[in-house]
Enzyme design. Sequence first.
Site, PDB file in Angstrom:
ATOM      1  N   SER A  64     129.677  81.495  10.903  1.00  0.00           N
ATOM      2  CA  SER A  64     130.263  80.459  11.771  1.00  0.00           C
ATOM      3  C   SER A  64     130.863  79.275  11.023  1.00  0.00           C
ATOM      4  O   SER A  64     131.537  78.445  11.637  1.00  0.00           O
ATOM      5  CB  SER A  64     129.209  79.941  12.757  1.00  0.00           C
ATOM      6  OG  SER A  64     128.991  80.906  13.741  1.00  0.00           O
ATOM      7  N   LYS A  67     134.452  78.831  11.497  1.00  0.00           N
ATOM      8  CA  LYS A  67     134.983  78.225  12.723  1.00  0.00           C
ATOM      9  C   LYS A  67     135.645  76.869  12.439  1.00  0.00           C
ATOM     10  O   LYS A  67     136.578  76.459  13.123  1.00  0.00           O
ATOM     11  CB  LYS A  67     133.869  78.060  13.767  1.00  0.00           C
ATOM     12  CG  LYS A  67     133.330  79.405  14.314  1.00  0.00           C
ATOM     13  CD  LYS A  67     132.150  79.194  15.253  1.00  0.00           C
ATOM     14  CE  LYS A  67     131.767  80.423  16.057  1.00  0.00           C
ATOM     15  NZ  LYS A  67     131.043  81.457  15.359  1.00  0.00           N
ATOM     16  N   TYR A 189     138.321  87.394  15.032  1.00  0.00           N
ATOM     17  CA  TYR A 189     137.081  86.594  15.029  1.00  0.00           C
ATOM     18  C   TYR A 189     136.040  87.212  14.086  1.00  0.00           C
ATOM     19  O   TYR A 189     135.440  86.517  13.256  1.00  0.00           O
ATOM     20  CB  TYR A 189     136.540  86.486  16.464  1.00  0.00           C
ATOM     21  CG  TYR A 189     135.183  85.840  16.551  1.00  0.00           C
ATOM     22  CD1 TYR A 189     135.040  84.458  16.544  1.00  0.00           C
ATOM     23  CD2 TYR A 189     134.023  86.622  16.591  1.00  0.00           C
ATOM     24  CE1 TYR A 189     133.792  83.865  16.591  1.00  0.00           C
ATOM     25  CE2 TYR A 189     132.770  86.042  16.640  1.00  0.00           C
ATOM     26  CZ  TYR A 189     132.650  84.661  16.639  1.00  0.00           C
ATOM     27  OH  TYR A 189     131.402  84.085  16.669  1.00  0.00           O
ATOM     28  N   TYR A 240     124.874  73.597  17.151  1.00  0.00           N
ATOM     29  CA  TYR A 240     124.498  74.128  18.461  1.00  0.00           C
ATOM     30  C   TYR A 240     123.388  73.289  19.097  1.00  0.00           C
ATOM     31  O   TYR A 240     123.497  72.077  19.169  1.00  0.00           O
ATOM     32  CB  TYR A 240     124.102  75.612  18.329  1.00  0.00           C
ATOM     33  CG  TYR A 240     125.074  76.367  17.475  1.00  0.00           C
ATOM     34  CD1 TYR A 240     126.377  76.577  17.918  1.00  0.00           C
ATOM     35  CD2 TYR A 240     124.734  76.831  16.214  1.00  0.00           C
ATOM     36  CE1 TYR A 240     127.292  77.240  17.133  1.00  0.00           C
ATOM     37  CE2 TYR A 240     125.644  77.502  15.427  1.00  0.00           C
ATOM     38  CZ  TYR A 240     126.927  77.696  15.898  1.00  0.00           C
ATOM     39  OH  TYR A 240     127.823  78.333  15.104  1.00  0.00           O
ATOM     40  N   VAL A 258     125.104  81.918  10.366  1.00  0.00           N
ATOM     41  CA  VAL A 258     123.898  82.750  10.340  1.00  0.00           C
ATOM     42  C   VAL A 258     123.735  83.540   9.035  1.00  0.00           C
ATOM     43  O   VAL A 258     122.730  84.214   8.844  1.00  0.00           O
ATOM     44  CB  VAL A 258     123.800  83.708  11.555  1.00  0.00           C
ATOM     45  CG1 VAL A 258     123.606  82.941  12.843  1.00  0.00           C
ATOM     46  CG2 VAL A 258     124.990  84.642  11.632  1.00  0.00           C
TER      47      VAL A 258
HETATM   48  O1  DON Z   1     129.456  85.678  16.483  1.00  0.00           O
HETATM   49  C1  DON Z   1     128.424  85.787  15.847  1.00  0.00           C
HETATM   50  O2  DON Z   1     127.383  86.070  16.376  1.00  0.00           O
HETATM   51  C2  DON Z   1     128.452  85.551  14.340  1.00  0.00           C
HETATM   52  N1  DON Z   1     129.538  86.173  13.712  1.00  0.00           N
HETATM   53  C3  DON Z   1     128.540  84.110  13.998  1.00  0.00           C
HETATM   54  C4  DON Z   1     127.358  83.395  14.418  1.00  0.00           C
HETATM   55  C5  DON Z   1     127.020  82.217  13.593  1.00  0.00           C
HETATM   56  O3  DON Z   1     127.140  82.162  12.390  1.00  0.00           O
HETATM   57  C6  DON Z   1     126.392  81.180  14.384  1.00  0.00           C
HETATM   58  N2  DON Z   1     125.909  80.168  13.543  1.00  0.00           N
HETATM   59  N3  DON Z   1     125.008  79.633  13.243  1.00  0.00           N
END
Ligand code: DON
Length: 304
Positions: A64, A67, A189, A240, A258
Amino acid sequence: MIDFQKVIEHIRTEVTVIEDKGTVATYIPELAKVPIDKFGMALVDQYGKTHITGDGEERFSIQSISKVLSLAMAFAIKGEELWQRVDVEPSGDPFNDLSLLENENGIPRNPLINAGAIVICDVLITELDNPREEILQYIREIANDPTINYNLDVARSEKATGFRNYAAANLIKSFGNLHNTVGEVLDLYFDLCAIEMSCRQLSHAFYPLMNLGKCLRGNQYLTIPQVKRMNAIMLTCGFYDEAGEFAFEIGLPGKSGVGGGIVALLPNEFCVATWSPGLNEKGNSRLGMIALEKLTTNTGLSIF
Ligand code: DON
């Protein structure tokens, strides 16, 4: 003057002995393979000097954190018009929450939750001829490193398990806030989440956000008012449902992923990236948060 090299090395020795390192994300099977005992940190100061410790040169899945980079590119292209497609309010919800989308007519709460980043991908697909190549090129240029790349195994792994992201994209599409196909938007994405970078590369890629829009080579990527908005979004939405805790403990705008990475910055002072793959219950790197808390508390440097 603060000896940042000494500061981050001391932090590494303190945090790497902590037994509870959190839990590596398993919902994307490819990420579950990463060893829990990795710890890296890189800090680039206002003079452009980079300080590295531990596994700070090793690449990991930025997830993320991407983003912020896709948002910066879309914002530079679209300007203030962008906010008609995505809001700028913190969600207070997990990154993949769907309920707000339904209640708020397909306008994501902010660009740093999954739904918002999906809309940003849609904007970039409409605006760019070759979005996948051009976004990667943009990141390589800001970070001044042509070796940054996608990890296709991670992208495939996430695509195979990305049911909630498909649900979010379909919901957004049903409200008319996605102009391209769900498949096309999510392929981009997943690829962006699967970019691999080291702490050093991330600290350089985020340097314009701490340096009034200019990268380490002096090229301007965002205007000063745009940098203000980007940092405000990171401060309020970058973690978040743990954004309040991050502001409280660390006091810097930042963004987590993540894959266990966190990037944070103090305008005009430094930009820092940490990597430790074990996550806390909110999905943010456990040791990364502890390390950053020590950094701002020990040096007295935070936006507050
Ligand atoms: O969309 C997802 O679930 C992951 N590619 C990205 C999630 C993520 O890194 C959220 N962050 N903390």
